[in-house]
Design a protein around this motif. Structure first.
Motif, PDB file in Angstrom:
ATOM      1  N   ALA A  71       1.678   3.942 -10.311  1.00  0.00           N
ATOM      2  CA  ALA A  71       0.576   4.665 -10.926  1.00  0.00           C
ATOM      3  C   ALA A  71       0.851   5.120 -12.368  1.00  0.00           C
ATOM      4  O   ALA A  71      -0.044   5.015 -13.217  1.00  0.00           O
ATOM      5  CB  ALA A  71       0.199   5.857 -10.054  1.00  0.00           C
ATOM      6  N   SER A 116       0.779   8.534  -0.805  1.00  0.00           N
ATOM      7  CA  SER A 116       0.808   8.409  -2.259  1.00  0.00           C
ATOM      8  C   SER A 116      -0.515   7.944  -2.856  1.00  0.00           C
ATOM      9  O   SER A 116      -0.665   7.898  -4.066  1.00  0.00           O
ATOM     10  CB  SER A 116       1.920   7.439  -2.660  1.00  0.00           C
ATOM     11  OG  SER A 116       1.681   6.192  -2.058  1.00  0.00           O
ATOM     12  N   VAL A 140      -1.320   6.996   4.238  1.00  0.00           N
ATOM     13  CA  VAL A 140      -0.467   6.692   3.087  1.00  0.00           C
ATOM     14  C   VAL A 140      -0.522   7.881   2.136  1.00  0.00           C
ATOM     15  O   VAL A 140      -1.556   8.136   1.529  1.00  0.00           O
ATOM     16  CB  VAL A 140      -0.950   5.418   2.368  1.00  0.00           C
ATOM     17  CG1 VAL A 140       0.014   5.042   1.271  1.00  0.00           C
ATOM     18  CG2 VAL A 140      -1.116   4.299   3.363  1.00  0.00           C
ATOM     19  N   VAL A 155       0.826  -1.207   0.000  1.00  0.00           N
ATOM     20  CA  VAL A 155       0.000   0.000   0.000  1.00  0.00           C
ATOM     21  C   VAL A 155       0.863   1.261   0.000  1.00  0.00           C
ATOM     22  O   VAL A 155       0.518   2.276  -0.591  1.00  0.00           O
ATOM     23  CB  VAL A 155      -0.993  -0.035   1.187  1.00  0.00           C
ATOM     24  CG1 VAL A 155      -0.283  -0.028   2.514  1.00  0.00           C
ATOM     25  CG2 VAL A 155      -1.986   1.097   1.111  1.00  0.00           C
ATOM     26  N   TRP A 156       2.052   1.170   0.619  1.00  0.00           N
ATOM     27  CA  TRP A 156       2.916   2.347   0.720  1.00  0.00           C
ATOM     28  C   TRP A 156       3.590   2.671  -0.603  1.00  0.00           C
ATOM     29  O   TRP A 156       4.058   3.788  -0.795  1.00  0.00           O
ATOM     30  CB  TRP A 156       3.974   2.133   1.793  1.00  0.00           C
ATOM     31  CG  TRP A 156       3.365   1.863   3.118  1.00  0.00           C
ATOM     32  CD1 TRP A 156       3.130   0.648   3.684  1.00  0.00           C
ATOM     33  CD2 TRP A 156       2.875   2.835   4.034  1.00  0.00           C
ATOM     34  NE1 TRP A 156       2.514   0.804   4.894  1.00  0.00           N
ATOM     35  CE2 TRP A 156       2.356   2.127   5.142  1.00  0.00           C
ATOM     36  CE3 TRP A 156       2.823   4.235   4.024  1.00  0.00           C
ATOM     37  CZ2 TRP A 156       1.783   2.781   6.229  1.00  0.00           C
ATOM     38  CZ3 TRP A 156       2.273   4.874   5.109  1.00  0.00           C
ATOM     39  CH2 TRP A 156       1.751   4.152   6.199  1.00  0.00           C
ATOM     40  N   THR A 157       3.736   1.674  -1.486  1.00  0.00           N
ATOM     41  CA  THR A 157       4.485   1.905  -2.723  1.00  0.00           C
ATOM     42  C   THR A 157       3.568   1.914  -3.935  1.00  0.00           C
ATOM     43  O   THR A 157       4.043   1.965  -5.071  1.00  0.00           O
ATOM     44  CB  THR A 157       5.548   0.809  -2.912  1.00  0.00           C
ATOM     45  OG1 THR A 157       4.889  -0.451  -2.919  1.00  0.00           O
ATOM     46  CG2 THR A 157       6.571   0.847  -1.808  1.00  0.00           C
ATOM     47  N   LEU A 158       2.267   1.889  -3.696  1.00  0.00           N
ATOM     48  CA  LEU A 158       1.315   1.806  -4.799  1.00  0.00           C
ATOM     49  C   LEU A 158       1.459   3.011  -5.733  1.00  0.00           C
ATOM     50  O   LEU A 158       1.266   2.903  -6.945  1.00  0.00           O
ATOM     51  CB  LEU A 158      -0.097   1.748  -4.234  1.00  0.00           C
ATOM     52  CG  LEU A 158      -1.118   0.915  -4.987  1.00  0.00           C
ATOM     53  CD1 LEU A 158      -0.591  -0.480  -5.221  1.00  0.00           C
ATOM     54  CD2 LEU A 158      -2.401   0.858  -4.191  1.00  0.00           C
ATOM     55  N   GLY A 159       1.816   4.153  -5.162  1.00  0.00           N
ATOM     56  CA  GLY A 159       1.938   5.372  -5.955  1.00  0.00           C
ATOM     57  C   GLY A 159       2.993   5.252  -7.046  1.00  0.00           C
ATOM     58  O   GLY A 159       2.860   5.849  -8.118  1.00  0.00           O
ATOM     59  N   ASP A 173       0.963  -7.084  -0.897  1.00  0.00           N
ATOM     60  CA  ASP A 173      -0.142  -7.105   0.058  1.00  0.00           C
ATOM     61  C   ASP A 173      -1.463  -6.939  -0.690  1.00  0.00           C
ATOM     62  O   ASP A 173      -1.468  -6.902  -1.929  1.00  0.00           O
ATOM     63  CB  ASP A 173       0.037  -6.045   1.157  1.00  0.00           C
ATOM     64  CG  ASP A 173      -0.171  -4.631   0.633  1.00  0.00           C
ATOM     65  OD1 ASP A 173      -0.337  -4.466  -0.588  1.00  0.00           O
ATOM     66  OD2 ASP A 173      -0.143  -3.700   1.458  1.00  0.00           O
ATOM     67  N   LEU A 208      -9.707   0.679  -2.287  1.00  0.00           N
ATOM     68  CA  LEU A 208      -9.117  -0.217  -1.286  1.00  0.00           C
ATOM     69  C   LEU A 208     -10.049  -0.378  -0.096  1.00  0.00           C
ATOM     70  O   LEU A 208     -10.206  -1.480   0.432  1.00  0.00           O
ATOM     71  CB  LEU A 208      -7.779   0.348  -0.803  1.00  0.00           C
ATOM     72  CG  LEU A 208      -6.587   0.062  -1.711  1.00  0.00           C
ATOM     73  CD1 LEU A 208      -5.351   0.778  -1.193  1.00  0.00           C
ATOM     74  CD2 LEU A 208      -6.333  -1.428  -1.785  1.00  0.00           C
ATOM     75  N   ALA A 214      -3.385  -4.483  -1.083  1.00  0.00           N
ATOM     76  CA  ALA A 214      -3.490  -3.252  -1.879  1.00  0.00           C
ATOM     77  C   ALA A 214      -2.788  -3.441  -3.218  1.00  0.00           C
ATOM     78  O   ALA A 214      -3.319  -3.090  -4.276  1.00  0.00           O
ATOM     79  CB  ALA A 214      -2.890  -2.082  -1.107  1.00  0.00           C
ATOM     80  N   TRP A 245      -4.743  -5.800  -5.300  1.00  0.00           N
ATOM     81  CA  TRP A 245      -5.943  -5.122  -5.822  1.00  0.00           C
ATOM     82  C   TRP A 245      -5.592  -4.344  -7.082  1.00  0.00           C
ATOM     83  O   TRP A 245      -6.308  -4.388  -8.086  1.00  0.00           O
ATOM     84  CB  TRP A 245      -6.470  -4.199  -4.737  1.00  0.00           C
ATOM     85  CG  TRP A 245      -7.570  -3.292  -5.133  1.00  0.00           C
ATOM     86  CD1 TRP A 245      -8.871  -3.636  -5.325  1.00  0.00           C
ATOM     87  CD2 TRP A 245      -7.468  -1.897  -5.388  1.00  0.00           C
ATOM     88  NE1 TRP A 245      -9.594  -2.530  -5.681  1.00  0.00           N
ATOM     89  CE2 TRP A 245      -8.754  -1.446  -5.728  1.00  0.00           C
ATOM     90  CE3 TRP A 245      -6.421  -0.974  -5.359  1.00  0.00           C
ATOM     91  CZ2 TRP A 245      -9.022  -0.117  -6.042  1.00  0.00           C
ATOM     92  CZ3 TRP A 245      -6.679   0.338  -5.657  1.00  0.00           C
ATOM     93  CH2 TRP A 245      -7.967   0.760  -5.998  1.00  0.00           C
ATOM     94  N   ASP A 246      -4.446  -3.654  -7.034  1.00  0.00           N
ATOM     95  CA  ASP A 246      -4.002  -2.886  -8.198  1.00  0.00           C
ATOM     96  C   ASP A 246      -3.709  -3.821  -9.373  1.00  0.00           C
ATOM     97  O   ASP A 246      -4.101  -3.549 -10.513  1.00  0.00           O
ATOM     98  CB  ASP A 246      -2.750  -2.089  -7.820  1.00  0.00           C
ATOM     99  CG  ASP A 246      -2.470  -0.979  -8.798  1.00  0.00           C
ATOM    100  OD1 ASP A 246      -3.166   0.042  -8.722  1.00  0.00           O
ATOM    101  OD2 ASP A 246      -1.579  -1.150  -9.650  1.00  0.00           O
TER     102      ASP A 246
END
Lengths: 363, 255
Positions: free
Chosen positions: A35, B113, B111, A28-32, A52, B122, A54, A57-58
């Motif tokens: 993008a 980002s 979070v 979730v912290w690196t999802l950006g 994880d 989510l 998140a 999900w992506d």
């Protein structure tokens, strides 16, 4: 394998032939970081260490958009399947109505809501009167102890604040009135000014407003918290009538006490006016009393006639709001503040109606 | 199921005034396991949970979570650690002014980002993983039944994919069907997300259905830990009564 900590996770995205290669943590912290990658690009996941929900999900969304996911480990593939299975089934929102229609619907809903509110207040008034009739027919059932208790709570306890407030209003009226009347040399009419305005309007109106703020909130809070904890349901199942046990003594105590408070308020306002007239204009208490005796008693009667009506309004609005409290504490707070606002507003409307009525009948 | 413990409690002492709740209490939660914590009313199960997540002051002893000492942490370190666990309180403890989806979004806002759309997506995924229908997203906590509030609380606890999940009486007040579904959900989520679960419960069915190990709290400490099978052989009056009583027999399906 750790997840969740921002400082511990990093994802590197390296372009490869017709797509990108991911290595590191897709959480979730690196999802950006992912993008900017085109949704349908081929993604090589063989270098991925952590994934994880998140990230999964992506990836599921990308797979649905036509992306080619390669190099997925068995564990990560399982997580992807779990997430894909759990994806919420969105129901398509119906197309929103045109603006004018929404405006019309909202207006209509507010009007119907206001009318329904009035109907409910009428219903509660009826319930109070019916309970009163039942109580008078069977005096043994009449909640006398409760009535006395609430009379003390709403009446006796309010005496100091009502008396002090009215005294100060009397002082203000005398001071301001004398200032204006002196210009015409008609200082002595300040007694008429004080007496008529306090006896007829201000004494009872300000008392009603103070009591509305003090008691309507207390009524809503006490009945509302009982409603919240299902005490009222318990009463019904035990054969106790909430109208009789809860609402009648509270409303009746107000109806009995508000005229008395109004009288105290009028007296204390006159005393305040007399004191100020003596200090400021040199009108001695004896002269003040003599002038006062000339003022028609109808002003005092008109003032006191309004008191029971104001009391009914405050009591019914407070009790009704208390019974509307739902299961959560938030509705208790909302109903309490709305009860105070409605009660004060209704008292002022009623006062205006009384003014017109008394003018028409010539009192 | 093995490896270093994610929670290590040693010599814990908690007390309210002169009332000592725990004295010299030791407990381990291993990575990937579901640990059921049982005990009579007032033995401090919930207090232990609150002490581990740092909501309750302790008088002595050490609590180590994911290798970090609770109590020695401050500021950012503590926040970073809090993002690695999720807590589900008894009645969900949802924020009453927010809808279910907004409740789940609260931890996700940490979070930086994430875009709004990602955060919403989510949150809806977590709500759905916790077994709630999609339309529950827009409901306020007051509109939900007790079981649904618990599920929404679980969704919020899972928002940041924590490593440790604390559950306080997850099945209390649920009907047997809802409770069974919740038990299954916990095991499914543990398997899918590799969670370590600290589960405070009274429910013998939950212990049977979920827990890898059981820790019994009595006499101000952890009296014994072990599998459900181990519990049946423990020779302590309370433990014997608990695991051999009529309800326990019904839960194990034995006569």
């Amino acid at each position: 394998m750790t997840t969740g900590d921002a400082s511990l996770s990093n994802l590197s995205v390296t372009p490869s032939d017709n797509g990108v290669m991911l290595s590191g943590d897709l959480v979730v912290w690196t999802l950006g970081a992912l993008a900017p990658v085109s949704p349908s690009a081929r993604i090589d996941l063989s270098g991925l260490s952590r994934l994880d929900t998140a990230g999964a999900w992506d990836l599921v969304a990308r797979r649905a958009a036509g992306a080619d996911l390669v190099g997925l480990s068995a564990g990560h593939a399982r997580l992807l399947d779990t997430v894909a299975e759990a994806l919420p089934l969105r129901k398509a929102d119906p197309a929103p109505d045109p603006r004018w229609r929404r405006l019309l619907v909202a207006t209509g809903a507010r009007v119907v809501g206001a009318l329904r509110y009035l109907a409910q207040l009428a219903e509660y008034l009826g319930r109070v009167l019916a309970a009163l009739a039942r109580g008078l027919r069977r005096p043994s059932r009449f909640p006398m102890t409760s009535l006395v208790h609430h009379a003390q709570q709403t009446g006796l306890r309010a005496v100091p604040i009502v008396a002090v407030m009215s005294f100060l209003i009397g002082v203000v009226l005398a001071y301001q009135g004398s200032d204006q009347l002196r210009q015409f040399g008609a200082e002595v009419f300040v007694v008429d000014l004080i007496a008529i305005s306090i006896l007829r309007e201000l004494g009872i109106l300000l008392t009603a407003i103070v009591v509305a703020g003090r008691t309507a909130s207390a009524l809503t809070a006490s009945i509302g918290s009982m409603k919240m904890r299902q005490e009222i349901d318990a009463m019904r199942t035990l054969g106790l009538d909430p109208d009789m046990v809860l609402i009648l003594p509270r409303v009746l105590a107000l109806v009995v006490m508000l005229p008395i408070l109004g009288l105290i308020s009028a007296l204390s306002g006159l005393i305040g006016g007399a004191v100020m007239s003596w200090v400021e204009l040199g009108i001695s208490p004896a002269v003040f009393l003599a002038r006062l005796a000339d003022i028609s008693v109808t002003h005092a009667i008109v003032g006191l006639l309004k008191a029971p009506v104001f009391a009914l309004i405050i009591g019914v609005i407070g009790c009704h709001a208390g019974m509307q409290v739902g299961k959560d504490a938030e509705s208790l707070g909302r109903m309490t503040s709305s009860a105070v606002v409605s009660a004060i507003f209704a008292v002022i409307i009623a006062d205006a109606a009384f003014s017109i009525f008394f003018a028409q009948v010539g009192l | 199921m093995s490896g270093d413990p994610v929670i290590r409690v040693r010599g814990l002492r908690t007390a309210f005034g002169s009332h000592v709740v725990h004295d010299d209490l030791d407990l381990d939660l291993r990575r990937g396991e579901i640990l059921g914590v049982v005990g009579g009313s007032g033995t401090g199960k919930s207090v232990l949970l609150r002490a581990i997540v740092g909501l309750e002051a302790t008088q002595a002893g050490s609590i180590e979570v994911l290798g970090r000492q609770i109590g020695a942490l401050s500021g950012d370190d503590r926040r970073a650690l809090e993002q690695r666990w999720g807590v589900m309180f008894q009645d969900g403890a949802l924020f009453s002014a927010l809808t279910v989806r907004e409740n789940v979004e609260v931890p996700l806002r940490a979070v930086p980002s994430l875009t709004d759309a990602q955060r919403e997506g989510l949150a809806e995924l977590k709500v759905s993983m916790a077994g709630l229908p999609w339309k529950a997203n827009a409901d306020f906590p007051a509109d939900l039944s007790g079981g649904m509030r618990k599920r929404a609380g679980l969704a919020r606890a899972l928002a940041l994919d924590p490593e440790i999940l604390f559950l306080d009486e997850p099945t209390a007040g649920l009907d047997p069907i809802g409770a069974t579904a919740f038990d299954r959900l916990i095991v499914t989520l543990r398997d899918a997300l590799n969670l370590s679960v600290f589960l405070v419960t009274h429910d013998l069915d939950t212990l049977h259905a979920c827990c890898d190990r059981v820790a019994v709290l009595a006499e101000r400490r952890v009296l014994t830990t072990g599998t459900m099978a181990d519990m049946l052989t423990v020779d302590h009056p309370w433990v014997h009564e608990y695991f051999h009583g009529p309800r326990a027999r019904a839960a194990t399906g034995k006569e």
